[in-house]
Design a protein around this motif. Structure first.
Motif, mmCIF file in Angstrom:
data_model
loop_
_atom_site.group_PDB
_atom_site.id
_atom_site.type_symbol
_atom_site.label_atom_id
_atom_site.label_comp_id
_atom_site.label_asym_id
_atom_site.label_seq_id
_atom_site.Cartn_x
_atom_site.Cartn_y
_atom_site.Cartn_z
ATOM 1 N N GLY A 100 23.062 -12.991 -53.934
ATOM 2 C CA GLY A 100 21.846 -13.437 -53.262
ATOM 3 C C GLY A 100 20.596 -13.389 -54.104
ATOM 4 N N GLU A 101 20.769 -13.287 -55.434
ATOM 5 C CA GLU A 101 19.615 -13.280 -56.342
ATOM 6 C C GLU A 101 19.818 -14.334 -57.424
ATOM 7 N N SER A 121 18.120 -18.224 -56.439
ATOM 8 C CA SER A 121 18.448 -17.709 -55.110
ATOM 9 C C SER A 121 17.831 -18.620 -54.056
ATOM 10 N N GLN A 123 16.562 -17.431 -51.336
ATOM 11 C CA GLN A 123 15.560 -16.662 -50.605
ATOM 12 C C GLN A 123 14.152 -17.187 -50.902
ATOM 13 N N VAL A 124 13.275 -17.060 -49.917
ATOM 14 C CA VAL A 124 11.907 -17.563 -50.089
ATOM 15 C C VAL A 124 11.210 -16.838 -51.244
ATOM 16 N N ARG A 126 11.760 -15.232 -54.511
ATOM 17 C CA ARG A 126 12.830 -15.216 -55.493
ATOM 18 C C ARG A 126 12.263 -15.397 -56.898
ATOM 19 N N ARG A 219 12.418 -5.944 -54.029
ATOM 20 C CA ARG A 219 13.713 -6.008 -53.343
ATOM 21 C C ARG A 219 14.812 -5.306 -54.131
#
Length: 246
Positions: A100-101, A121, A123-124, A126, A219
């Motif tokens: 997820g990265e 990623s 994700q918003v 990132r 994170r």
């Protein structure tokens, strides 16, 4: 750390990135250039035309474009960086799906590390695309992972620009990386960015490559290291296997 200029000139940025791609990945078609830069075919053709005019590129008999006389300096990599990129991309995508990265593949270029490909990623918050960028190897996780595969005297010969105190610190870091099997960049290249890197085993005539996973420091947690290390090590071994099969 290098920040993007506040008033960046997009055409200049595209031309410089294109020159870097031609130098390190080999000959490309106009459509390849358009796809890599995210521009139209006509824009790619104009960029290539300017690089040819200034001897940064040249057109080959098969109508592809290659690095020109200005860029053809220094040793040539044993295997094509374009091959490494092609082989690595599926594994980078699997890394991103699993962890997820953002995942990167990079190669050692003298005392620097050059990012060959990035898969971001979803994700918003990132780490963004680093493809085409060059950073000091001793500051990046992937660069340190590659340097850790070398003996101390070889590292010193590569990092000749560092003073004795800084070099001694780097060598201590590399000893830790050798023991662990991975290297960490904790905001060493950019505030708010933490990355973990491993070296890709030499394969298919190619050496000096590395993989990294990068995340916003907010994170990142040390508890994630065992999972990241296992995922990176497996991906690096798979890439080496595929390079040998090319």
């Amino acid at each position: 750390m290098k920040n993007r200029p506040a008033y960046a000139i997009a055409s200049v940025d595209s031309a410089l990135l294109l020159a870097s791609l031609l130098q390190h990945e080999g000959a490309m078609r106009v459509t390849d250039v358009a796809g890599r830069l995210g521009v139209s075919v006509s824009t790619a053709h104009r960029l290539l035309g300017m690089l040819v005019y200034r001897d940064f590129a040249e057109q080959l008999p098969d109508r592809r474009y290659a690095a020109g006389p200005v860029l053809r300096r220094g040793p040539v990599q044993q295997a094509s960086v374009a091959t490494l990129r092609e082989v690595a991309l599926p594994h980078l995508r699997r890394l991103v799906d699993a962890v997820g990265e953002t995942a990167n593949v990079m190669v050692l270029a003298g005392s620097d590390i050059r990012f060959v490909a990035t898969v971001e990623s979803a994700q918003v918050l990132r780490v963004g695309d680093r493809a085409g960028r060059t950073l000091p190897a001793h500051r990046t996780s992937g660069g340190k992972a590659v340097l850790a595969t070398m003996a101390d005297d070889e590292v010193a010969a590569v990092l000749t620009a560092l003073d004795g105190t800084v070099l001694a610190h780097v060598l201590r870091e590399l000893r830790t990386a050798r023991r662990r099997g991975f290297a960490v960049n904790d905001q060493g290249t950019e505030a708010g960015l933490t990355a973990v890197g491993v070296a890709v085993p030499p394969a298919g005539g190619f050496a000096g490559a590395a993989l990294s996973l990068a995340a916003p420091t907010a994170r990142y947690s040390r508890d994630r290291l065992p999972v990241w290390r296992a995922a990176l090590t497996e991906a690096a071994a798979d890439i080496a296997r595929d390079l040998d099969a090319v």
